[in-house]
Design an enzyme around this catalytic site. Structure first.
Site, PDB file in Angstrom:
ATOM      1  N   ASP A 121       0.861  -1.188   0.000  1.00  0.00           N
ATOM      2  CA  ASP A 121       0.000   0.000   0.000  1.00  0.00           C
ATOM      3  C   ASP A 121       0.892   1.232   0.000  1.00  0.00           C
ATOM      4  OD1 ASP A 121      -1.692   2.098   0.620  1.00  0.00           O
ATOM      5  OD2 ASP A 121      -2.728   1.023   2.223  1.00  0.00           O
ATOM      6  N   ILE A 122       0.695   2.083  -0.968  1.00  0.00           N
ATOM      7  CA  ILE A 122       1.580   3.248  -1.093  1.00  0.00           C
ATOM      8  C   ILE A 122       1.440   4.208   0.095  1.00  0.00           C
ATOM      9  CG2 ILE A 122       0.068   4.783  -2.456  1.00  0.00           C
ATOM     10  CD1 ILE A 122       2.660   5.234  -4.237  1.00  0.00           C
ATOM     11  N   ASP A 175      -5.743   7.569  -5.102  1.00  0.00           N
ATOM     12  CA  ASP A 175      -6.144   8.925  -4.725  1.00  0.00           C
ATOM     13  C   ASP A 175      -7.022   8.900  -3.470  1.00  0.00           C
ATOM     14  OD1 ASP A 175      -6.370  11.663  -5.027  1.00  0.00           O
ATOM     15  OD2 ASP A 175      -7.740  11.582  -6.737  1.00  0.00           O
ATOM     16  N   SER A 192      -2.309   5.162 -13.916  1.00  0.00           N
ATOM     17  CA  SER A 192      -3.272   4.886 -15.007  1.00  0.00           C
ATOM     18  C   SER A 192      -3.681   3.417 -15.154  1.00  0.00           C
ATOM     19  CB  SER A 192      -2.760   5.389 -16.378  1.00  0.00           C
ATOM     20  OG  SER A 192      -2.801   6.798 -16.447  1.00  0.00           O
ATOM     21  N   TYR A 218      -8.182   4.187 -14.851  1.00  0.00           N
ATOM     22  CA  TYR A 218      -7.876   4.721 -16.183  1.00  0.00           C
ATOM     23  C   TYR A 218      -7.515   3.639 -17.210  1.00  0.00           C
ATOM     24  CZ  TYR A 218      -8.238   9.612 -14.633  1.00  0.00           C
ATOM     25  OH  TYR A 218      -8.695  10.827 -14.177  1.00  0.00           O
TER      26      TYR A 218
END
Ligand code: AR6
Length: 171
Positions: A9-10, A33, A121, A125
């Site tokens: 997990d970032i 985000d 992305s 995305y």
């Protein structure tokens, strides 16, 4: 500049800068985000609102990057960048490469040493992971000569499939 890969997990990464796969509005969203805003707390959104009230009144263009506080994350900054939506009809890979290049340029301006990237992305995305990994790694390698402060670029891959794709590309 070392390129490292981790699965995870970032928002848990202890680094100088965490890159956010944002959208042009800078007002949050899903995926990375959503996780960054959730764990980072309201200071990040406050800083994003200020950017929208100032420099980025019309939003952050695709392929560009801008830094804010990291709020409560174990990092100093969040660098927000907007990846392109994948298109079968149009080659947008220069925009995806630009996200990495511009994020590293901003990190260098901040004199960040360690930078964590998600696979920009490749979620909402729709970019195929293998192609995104190829573009990401090439863009980071190409930035190596112009970026001086960054010593580690850490790709944080959410699942083992994404990790394996990046690992195969990194060699
Ligand atoms: N840590 C690391 N990687 C993650 C995490 C996490 N916590 N969560 C998801 N991923 P995405 P995009 C992976 O959708 O495709 C948002 O709504 C995920 O599995 O976050 O650039 C924005 O506001 C995928 O591989 O970003 C935009 O509207 C990768 O991160 C839009 O989504 C990127 O998935 C941006 O879409």
């Amino acid at each position: 500049m070392n390129i490292t890969l981790v699965q995870g997990d970032i928002t848990a990464q202890r680094v100088d800068a965490v890159v956010n796969a944002a959208n042009s509005s800078l007002m949050g969203g899903g995926g990375v985000d959503g996780a960054i805003h959730r764990r980072g707390g309201p200071d990040i959104l406050r800083a994003c609102r200020e950017l929208r009230a100032g420099r980025f009144g019309r939003g952050l263009p695709t392929g560009q990057a801008v830094a804010t506080t990291a709020g409560l994350l174990p990092a100093r900054w969040v660098i927000h960048t907007v990846g392109p939506v994948h298109s079968a009809a149009e080659d947008r890979s220069h925009l995806l490469a630009s996200c990495y290049r511009e994020s590293l340029r901003v990190a260098d301006e901040l004199e960040a040493a360690t930078v964590a990237f998600p696979a920009i992305s490749t979620g909402i995305y729709g970019w195929p992971m293998d192609d995104a990994a190829r573009i990401a790694l090439a863009a980071v390698r190409a930035a190596e000569t112009s970026v001086t402060s960054v010593t580690e670029v850490r790709f944080v891959l959410f699942d083992s499939a994404a990790y394996e794709v990046f690992a195969a590309r990194l060699g």
